[in-house]
Design an enzyme around this catalytic site. Structure first.
Site, short mmCIF file in Angstrom:
data_model
loop_
_atom_site.label_atom_id
_atom_site.label_comp_id
_atom_site.label_asym_id
_atom_site.label_seq_id
_atom_site.Cartn_x
_atom_site.Cartn_y
_atom_site.Cartn_z
N ASN A 11 -31.23 20.01 12.73
CA ASN A 11 -32.65 20.06 13.11
C ASN A 11 -32.87 21.42 13.77
O ASN A 11 -32.60 21.59 14.95
CB ASN A 11 -32.96 18.91 14.05
CG ASN A 11 -34.44 18.70 14.33
OD1 ASN A 11 -34.80 17.98 15.26
ND2 ASN A 11 -35.32 19.29 13.54
N ASN A 62 -44.46 22.41 15.77
CA ASN A 62 -43.91 21.99 14.49
C ASN A 62 -44.11 23.08 13.44
O ASN A 62 -44.83 24.05 13.66
CB ASN A 62 -44.58 20.68 14.04
CG ASN A 62 -44.31 19.54 14.99
OD1 ASN A 62 -43.16 19.26 15.33
ND2 ASN A 62 -45.36 18.88 15.43
N CYS A 71 -38.81 16.99 21.65
CA CYS A 71 -37.83 17.03 20.57
C CYS A 71 -36.45 16.90 21.18
O CYS A 71 -36.03 17.76 21.96
CB CYS A 71 -37.95 18.33 19.77
SG CYS A 71 -36.65 18.54 18.53
N ASN A 73 -33.38 16.95 19.77
CA ASN A 73 -32.44 17.98 19.33
C ASN A 73 -32.82 19.34 19.90
O ASN A 73 -31.96 20.15 20.27
CB ASN A 73 -32.40 18.03 17.80
CG ASN A 73 -31.78 16.78 17.20
OD1 ASN A 73 -30.71 16.35 17.62
ND2 ASN A 73 -32.46 16.19 16.24
N ASN A 160 -43.12 10.96 22.29
CA ASN A 160 -43.82 11.18 21.03
C ASN A 160 -43.71 9.90 20.20
O ASN A 160 -42.82 9.08 20.43
CB ASN A 160 -43.27 12.40 20.28
CG ASN A 160 -41.78 12.31 20.02
OD1 ASN A 160 -41.10 11.40 20.46
ND2 ASN A 160 -41.25 13.26 19.30
N HIS A 162 -43.19 6.97 17.36
CA HIS A 162 -42.26 6.64 16.28
C HIS A 162 -42.55 5.25 15.72
O HIS A 162 -42.84 4.32 16.47
CB HIS A 162 -40.81 6.67 16.79
CG HIS A 162 -40.37 8.01 17.24
ND1 HIS A 162 -39.79 8.92 16.38
CD2 HIS A 162 -40.43 8.61 18.45
CE1 HIS A 162 -39.51 10.02 17.05
NE2 HIS A 162 -39.89 9.86 18.31
N ASN A 193 -44.07 9.82 13.63
CA ASN A 193 -42.74 10.11 13.11
C ASN A 193 -42.16 8.79 12.61
O ASN A 193 -42.23 7.78 13.32
CB ASN A 193 -41.83 10.69 14.20
CG ASN A 193 -42.41 11.94 14.84
OD1 ASN A 193 -42.44 12.99 14.23
ND2 ASN A 193 -42.88 11.82 16.08
N GLU A 211 -40.69 13.61 9.94
CA GLU A 211 -41.35 14.04 11.17
C GLU A 211 -42.75 14.56 10.87
O GLU A 211 -42.93 15.36 9.95
CB GLU A 211 -40.53 15.12 11.86
CG GLU A 211 -39.16 14.64 12.36
CD GLU A 211 -38.56 15.60 13.37
OE1 GLU A 211 -39.25 15.92 14.36
OE2 GLU A 211 -37.41 16.01 13.16
N CYS A 220 -33.33 13.89 14.20
CA CYS A 220 -34.43 13.78 15.17
C CYS A 220 -33.90 13.01 16.37
O CYS A 220 -33.59 11.82 16.26
CB CYS A 220 -35.62 13.07 14.55
SG CYS A 220 -36.99 12.82 15.70
N GLY A 223 -36.21 10.35 17.63
CA GLY A 223 -36.21 9.30 16.61
C GLY A 223 -34.98 8.42 16.71
O GLY A 223 -35.07 7.19 16.57
#
Length: 284
Positions: A11, A62, A71, A73, A160, A162, A193, A211, A220, A223
């Site tokens: 990622n 993004n 994020c 990662n 965020n 999901h 996501n 994503e 992710c 995620g």
């Protein structure tokens, strides 16, 4: 503009030291540098800035230029950057994000960060806070129709949004077709996501992710955390699991007693470089 290309399990993002560089239009820069044919090639742009409430700020965009809240990662790579490039000598740091302040523990080997454990905070399960248009206190194994097919989703926000969808087979699925159906579905006011997950056993899950704003990525972090939480809520796994992504494995634990999710995984520096961004209407 000086930059560093880094990735967490594939990622990948372009990282810019906001202490030294001033980016006037980061949304447009994100689109420019993310292009894998005409730019650097990445899933987005992350600026590492000073913060008034934490040790550092992670400002994330993004690949389509939209602002991202968080994020997993990416934040591990932020931790590696600030230590490896001498912005801190601490192995415990805090990072401000739009998804809240995150706390990170750094494992250092031979003077470089090799592994990062992130306190991702508490999962958000109320539909209106994710946000998902739904009734009730949680969205767990709830039906959703996308592209004339009915799926079952579980909603989790890790700063965020999901939607976690369990499937018998994910390796051969047409994610390029199914992913956008979820991302732009009317039930997700801020888009979503989507994690497509195959259950392996009570300690192991396999996932692919679409994503919002970037499409399919190799991994992710938020995620993977959402998948771990959703799997506990659905009675599928224990609180500590290995989540297998296209780019590698993450170790995720949902401590129910503390209501905290912990993510542990690697961060990798690819290369340093410099790119001229003055030709697209902005500069240092």
């Amino acid at each position: 503009m000086r930059f560093t290309k880094m990735h967490g399990l594939g990622n990948d993002y372009v990282y810019v030291n906001g202490f030294q560089e001033k980016i006037e239009n980061p949304s447009e820069v994100a689109k420019y540098v993310s292009d894998r044919h005409f730019g650097i090639g990445s899933d987005g742009l992350i600026l590492i800035n000073p913060s008034e409430v934490a040790d550092f700020e992670m400002e994330m965009y993004n690949a389509d230029g939209s602002r991202g809240e968080m994020c997993g990662n990416g934040i591990r790579c932020v931790a590696k950057y600030v230590y490896d490039y001498g912005l801190t000598d601490q192995t415990q740091i805090s990072v401000e994000t739009l998804g809240g302040i995150k706390y990170l523990d750094l494992t250092v080997q031979d003077g470089k960060v090799a592994l990062v454990k992130v306190d991702m905070g508490s999962p958000i399960l109320k539909p209106e806070c994710i946000p998902i248009l739904a009734e009730g206190d949680m969205v767990v194994n709830e039906p959703i129709v996308a592209g004339r097919m009915e799926y079952r989703m579980t909603g989790v926000s890790m700063g965020n949004p999901h939607a976690v969808v369990y499937m018998d087979q994910i390796r051969d699925m047409d994610i390029e077709k199914i992913g956008p159906l979820f991302e732009n579905h009317e039930r997700f006011p801020k888009r979503i996501n989507t994690e497509f997950v195959k259950f392996i056993n009570r300690h192991t899950l396999e996932m692919r992710v679409w994503e919002r704003g970037s499409g399919e990525t190799m991994a992710c972090g938020t995620g993977a955390c959402a998948v771990a939480v959703a799997s506990v809520l659905n009675g599928l796994t224990e609180e500590k699991v290995t989540v297998r992504l296209l780019g590698g494995d993450l170790q995720i634990e949902w401590d129910r007693e503390k209501d905290k999710v912990y993510m542990t995984g690697p961060a990798t520096t690819v290369f340093d470089g410099e790119i001229d961004i003055t030709g697209i209407g902005f500069g240092k």
